[in-house]
Design a protein around this motif. Structure first.
Motif, mmCIF file in Angstrom:
data_model
loop_
_atom_site.group_PDB
_atom_site.id
_atom_site.type_symbol
_atom_site.label_atom_id
_atom_site.label_comp_id
_atom_site.label_asym_id
_atom_site.label_seq_id
_atom_site.Cartn_x
_atom_site.Cartn_y
_atom_site.Cartn_z
ATOM 1 N N PHE A 156 0.855 -1.191 0.000
ATOM 2 C CA PHE A 156 0.000 0.000 0.000
ATOM 3 C C PHE A 156 0.894 1.244 0.000
ATOM 4 O O PHE A 156 0.944 1.984 0.999
ATOM 5 N N ASP A 159 0.823 4.187 -1.170
ATOM 6 C CA ASP A 159 0.311 5.561 -1.040
ATOM 7 C C ASP A 159 -0.683 5.726 0.102
ATOM 8 O O ASP A 159 -1.318 6.762 0.221
ATOM 9 N N LYS A 160 -0.830 4.681 0.905
ATOM 10 C CA LYS A 160 -1.898 4.734 1.912
ATOM 11 C C LYS A 160 -1.349 5.087 3.293
ATOM 12 O O LYS A 160 -0.172 4.933 3.584
ATOM 13 N N LYS A 161 -2.265 5.560 4.127
ATOM 14 C CA LYS A 161 -1.906 5.875 5.517
ATOM 15 C C LYS A 161 -2.501 4.807 6.429
ATOM 16 O O LYS A 161 -3.656 4.407 6.248
ATOM 17 N N GLU A 168 -5.978 5.092 7.868
ATOM 18 C CA GLU A 168 -7.131 4.877 6.981
ATOM 19 C C GLU A 168 -7.378 3.405 6.685
ATOM 20 O O GLU A 168 -8.501 3.020 6.382
ATOM 21 N N ILE A 169 -6.345 2.587 6.733
ATOM 22 C CA ILE A 169 -6.540 1.205 6.247
ATOM 23 C C ILE A 169 -6.267 0.119 7.296
ATOM 24 O O ILE A 169 -6.375 -1.062 6.991
ATOM 25 N N LYS A 193 -7.001 -6.819 2.330
ATOM 26 C CA LYS A 193 -7.139 -6.604 0.884
ATOM 27 C C LYS A 193 -6.514 -7.786 0.151
ATOM 28 O O LYS A 193 -5.463 -8.288 0.560
#
Ligand code: URA
Ligand code: SF4
Length: 203
Positions: free
Chosen positions: A129, A131-133, A136-137, A142
């Motif tokens: 991931f 680009d993810k923080k 948020e996840i 996934k």
């Protein structure tokens, strides 16, 4: 000797990056060769460096507590880190160190073929991931082909910031249901029911 143990022996003598200089021992990782669950942390800390085993210090104790709460035995999990040698003063691993150590992690994943990878550090998370923080996840599984990746806060973060502990507990509490869902998806695939859903909505 298994290929995974041989790889561990290579890690123990590795000099591919500067982290080799400061280590007492490298920490290749620990767990069964055919583990269905893999956990990937950041890098060894003080106690891990001394003992040559992952997550044996304070963060490891919290990890044990989280696993006990959900009746998941640590012995079933292969636990490792993004870098296998302790960064000085526990600083963040640098991009060139992560890159130098990546072939070991790649090969561990290839050999173990886990069904689920639980990332417990932002450096492990960034692999799937980028680009993810985490805010948020976290706790949301996934699918990546046949692999499920579940990002979690690092247990050490909850030691520094107490408010994260209930969040971690809640996220770990989701693991049994995720494993059940994955098992039923697998069962459906094996039975090849033509009109059964191949993917549950939570992924
Ligand atoms: N923190 C990590 O990320 N890994 C360990 O092995 C121990 C603490
Ligand atoms: Fe080798 Fe990884 Fe240790 Fe660097 S951190 S010396 S690449 S095992």
């Amino acid at each position: 000797m298994s290929e995974l143990s041989q790889l561990g022996d290579q890690v123990r003598v590795c000099q591919r990056c500067d982290l080799a200089k400061g280590r007492t021992q490298a920490v290749p990782g620990d767990g069964p060769d055919n583990a269905e669950i893999m956990m990937i942390g950041e890098g060894p800390g003080f106690h891990e460096d001394r003992q040559g085993k992952p997550f044996v210090g304070a963060a490891g104790q919290l990890l044990d507590e989280l696993l006990k709460d959900i009746d998941l035995s640590r012995e079933k999990i292969f636990i490792t880190n993004v870098v296998k040698c302790r960064p000085p003063q526990n600083r963040d691993p640098q991009p060139d160190e992560i890159e130098a150590c990546k072939p070991y992690l790649d090969r561990q994943i290839e050999l173990i073929k886990p069904k689920i990878i639980i990332t417990i550090s932002r450096f492990a998370m960034a692999r799937w991931f980028p680009d993810k923080k985490i805010g948020e996840i976290h706790g949301k599984p996934k699918k990546f082909g046949d692999l499920v990746v579940l990002p979690m806060y690092h247990p050490a973060a909850a030691l520094h910031q107490g408010s994260l502990k209930p969040v971690l507990k809640e996220d770990f509490g989701k693991i049994p249901q995720i494993l059940k869902d994955m098992a039923s998806i697998q069962e459906e695939k094996e039975q090849k029911k033509p009109d059964s859903p191949q993917q549950l909505s939570m992924f």
